[in-house]
Design an enzyme around this catalytic site. Structure first.
Site, PDB file in Angstrom:
ATOM      1  CE1 TYR A  35       3.985   8.685   7.935  1.00  0.00           C
ATOM      2  CE2 TYR A  35       3.735   7.469   6.334  1.00  0.00           C
ATOM      3  CZ  TYR A  35       3.273   8.145   6.976  1.00  0.00           C
ATOM      4  OH  TYR A  35       1.476   8.197   7.335  1.00  0.00           O
ATOM      5  CG  ASP A  56       6.746   4.800  18.674  1.00  0.00           C
ATOM      6  OD1 ASP A  56       6.783   4.400  20.422  1.00  0.00           O
ATOM      7  OD2 ASP A  56       5.305   5.674  18.785  1.00  0.00           O
ATOM      8  NE  ARG A  74       2.788   4.128  16.367  1.00  0.00           N
ATOM      9  CZ  ARG A  74       1.637   4.235  17.268  1.00  0.00           C
ATOM     10  NH1 ARG A  74       2.529   3.223  17.974  1.00  0.00           N
ATOM     11  NH2 ARG A  74       0.766   4.207  17.100  1.00  0.00           N
TER      12      ARG A  74
END
Length: 301
Positions: free
Chosen positions: A73, A87, A188
């Site tokens: 990511y 988030d 997150r």
């Protein structure tokens, strides 16, 4: 059925847009591919973009095995604000001036979150607690705990640290990060835990998945592109890319398809899922070695 409308067996690598759930993408693909038999290998949060692996027809049998692979990511972590969802989608619950946080402290915090760690998933997530989705419990205002589980963070790097001021006037730091991790890792939750460790709180403001196992962003297509031209990775190519390959002769291929447990060569001992191909290069099955023999996980031929 007219031949040109026969849905293909294979994988579709989608570049998921922000704002879509993984199920939204599956629903869209059912329309594009004209079949109900579509599934996905591991969800992406609605806010996130990037690689989402879909299986069509027989390739749906591969998905549960593909979901075990490593993922990569690119994201942005904001230090100085804590949110309900960990988030940017969630309400801000705490604010702390993060301007004094040093790069050394950030690096030390990231080191603690690297390697084999125990992670508590985000409360607003699809994990089931006693049969009820965690996000439903959270939205209903329940007080509950999610047990920590093991995940592996193979790499966690900071590319840039940017000073910023949030809309509410809080001095924050935005970290541009890359993460390589095992399936089941919540990025997150990494943002939340890094912020908590630094004493200023943190949440994820942007996330793009660039790789799932061997499938990378450069081979992904947007939904609009797929609407124009459905690009499917044939199931044999998908299996060859994701798993060790075992070529068997015609006799062994017949035995395998008749349910006989074949003796497996020593080289496949302990390697996990293996893709079996016949002499014509036809993908037959996924197997794993068990006491020297091939245990079928999914028969595709």
């Amino acid at each position: 059925m007219n031949g040109k409308h026969t849905p293909p067996d294979g994988l579709v690598i989608v570049d998921k847009p922000s704002g879509f759930t993984s199920h939204d993408v599956v629903a869209k693909m059912r329309g594009i591919a004209k079949t109900r038999r579509v599934g996905h290998a591991g969800t992406l949060d609605p806010m996130a973009t990037g690689v989402l692996v879909l299986g069509i027809e027989k390739a749906t049998k591969l998905l549960g095995h593909l979901a075990l692979t490593e993922k990569e990511y690119l994201g942005t972590i904001r230090l100085g604000q804590t949110t309900l969802t960990d988030d940017a989608e969630g309400e801000i619950t705490e604010r702390t001036d993060a301007s004094k946080v040093t790069r050394d402290a950030i690096d030390a915090g990231i080191a603690k979150l690297s390697g084999h760690i125990m992670q508590v998933p985000s409360k607003v997530s699809a994990i089931k607690i006693d049969g009820v989705r965690s996000y439903k419990r959270a939205r209903d205002g329940e007080d509950f705990e999610i047990p920590a589980r093991p995940v592996t963070i193979s790499a966690f790097s900071v590319y840039d640290v940017r000073d910023a001021v949030a809309e509410d006037g809080t001095p924050v730091l935005d970290l541009v990060v890359s993460v390589v991790c095992s399936s089941g890792t919540y990025i997150r939750a990494l943002a939340r835990d890094l912020g908590a460790d630094l004493g200023v709180g943190g949440h994820l403001t942007a996330l793009r998945r660039t790789r799932v196992g061997p499938y990378k962003l450069d081979s992904a297509k947007t939904l609009d592109q797929l609407q124009q031209e459905l690009t499917v990775m044939p199931i044999a190519d998908a299996a060859a890319a994701a798993f060790p390959r075992w070529n068997v002769d015609a006799k062994r291929a017949r035995l395998l398809l008749n349910g006989v447990r074949l003796e497996m060569p020593d080289e496949y001992a302990g390697v996990g899922t293996v893709a079996v191909f016949d002499p014509e290069g036809r993908f037959l099955a996924l197997v794993e070695e068990q006491k020297g023999k091939a245990k079928s996980l999914a028969v595709l031929a």
